[in-house]
Write an enzyme that holds these catalytic residues in place. Structure first.
Site, mmCIF file in Angstrom:
data_model
loop_
_atom_site.group_PDB
_atom_site.id
_atom_site.type_symbol
_atom_site.label_atom_id
_atom_site.label_comp_id
_atom_site.label_asym_id
_atom_site.label_seq_id
_atom_site.Cartn_x
_atom_site.Cartn_y
_atom_site.Cartn_z
ATOM 1 C CB CYS A 42 -0.924 0.018 1.214
ATOM 2 S SG CYS A 42 -2.063 -1.369 1.264
ATOM 3 N NE ARG A 72 -2.620 -4.420 -2.907
ATOM 4 C CZ ARG A 72 -2.176 -3.727 -1.847
ATOM 5 N NH1 ARG A 72 -2.369 -2.423 -1.798
ATOM 6 N NH2 ARG A 72 -1.531 -4.329 -0.876
HETATM 7 C C1 BEZ Z 1 0.601 -4.625 1.836
HETATM 8 O O1 BEZ Z 1 1.801 -4.871 1.819
HETATM 9 O O2 BEZ Z 1 0.172 -3.524 1.514
HETATM 10 C C2 BEZ Z 1 -0.348 -5.710 2.187
HETATM 11 C C3 BEZ Z 1 -0.020 -7.017 1.852
HETATM 12 C C4 BEZ Z 1 -0.890 -8.036 2.205
HETATM 13 C C5 BEZ Z 1 -2.058 -7.751 2.890
HETATM 14 C C6 BEZ Z 1 -2.400 -6.443 3.204
HETATM 15 C C7 BEZ Z 1 -1.533 -5.416 2.843
#
Ligand code: BEZ
Length: 217
Positions: free
Chosen positions: A52, A129
């Site tokens: 993110c 996402r």
């Molecule tokens: C992230 O790195 O943004 C992420 C990865 C897996 C689950 C939720 C967030």
């Protein structure tokens, strides 16, 4: 059960985007606040997570390009506004970026549900996402959904907005991988007479009745 019933709360291409009134890092915002512009509304699973973070940095990098296209950005997660503020401050100080677009603090998950951003097989309460491109009439023009573990290509989202705007401006379609300034395509003929006309045009621009390239400039 109809196809529509299967995903009752997911807005579809060509439909009005669901109204919202949301608490954000820029105060209360409503869909109608974006009526003068296009809007890229994107959800992310959680603040202070690495993928993110890379996405927020990438959206910040595309901000000026999108602004020049009359397109605003609005992020969303189910984190609180205090979490968003702290995360934005952290990103700005650690990665030398300016995050000057709002983030929705959808703590109840209500807006995420209305936009079909919660997919329980992926996560029970964190949005996937999801990216919606909403035009200046409030109509959903495109959307995509990526899983938690895969960051989006923000350059592709910018290209998508440019392609949709070129379609509106010139009444054309855009080929695979199209970029602004490149030739576009005439929409396919839907009558025999139109097909005949295109076949007659021929030449390098129109190698067959259904395939005609055009310049936009
Ligand atoms: C992230 O790195 O943004 C992420 C990865 C897996 C689950 C939720 C967030």
């Amino acid at each position: 059960m109809t196809d529509r019933d299967a995903t009752p709360l997911t807005p579809r291409i060509g439909e009005p985007a669901p109204d919202f009134e949301a608490e954000t890092t820029h105060g209360i915002l409503r869909l109608e606040d974006f009526r003068e512009s296009w809007l890229v509304l994107f959800s992310h699973p959680a603040d202070f997570t690495p993928v993110c973070a890379t996405e927020l940095i990438a959206f910040a990098g595309a901000r000026e390009k999108l602004r020049a296209m009359r397109c605003e950005l609005l992020g969303l997660s189910v984190d609180s506004v205090f979490s968003h503020i702290a995360w934005v401050r952290s990103l700005e100080s650690r990665f030398a970026v300016t995050i000057d677009f709002p983030l929705v603090a959808d703590v109840t998950g209500e807006m995420a549900r209305r936009y079909g951003m919660l997919m329980s097989a992926e996560s029970p309460n964190e949005p996937v996402r999801m990216t919606y491109v909403i035009d200046d009439r409030g109509i959903v023009r495109a959307f995509s959904a990526y899983p938690m573990t895969t960051g989006r290509d923000v350059g592709e989202i910018v290209r998508l907005v440019a392609a949709l705007q070129a379609t509106d401006a010139h009444g054309v379609a855009t080929p695979a991988g199209w970029k602004p300034g490149e030739p576009v395509l005439a929409p396919p003929p839907r009558t025999q007479a139109m097909a005949e006309e295109r076949a007659k045009a021929g030449g390098a621009a129109c190698p067959d009745w259904y395939f005609c390239k055009k310049e936009t400039s």
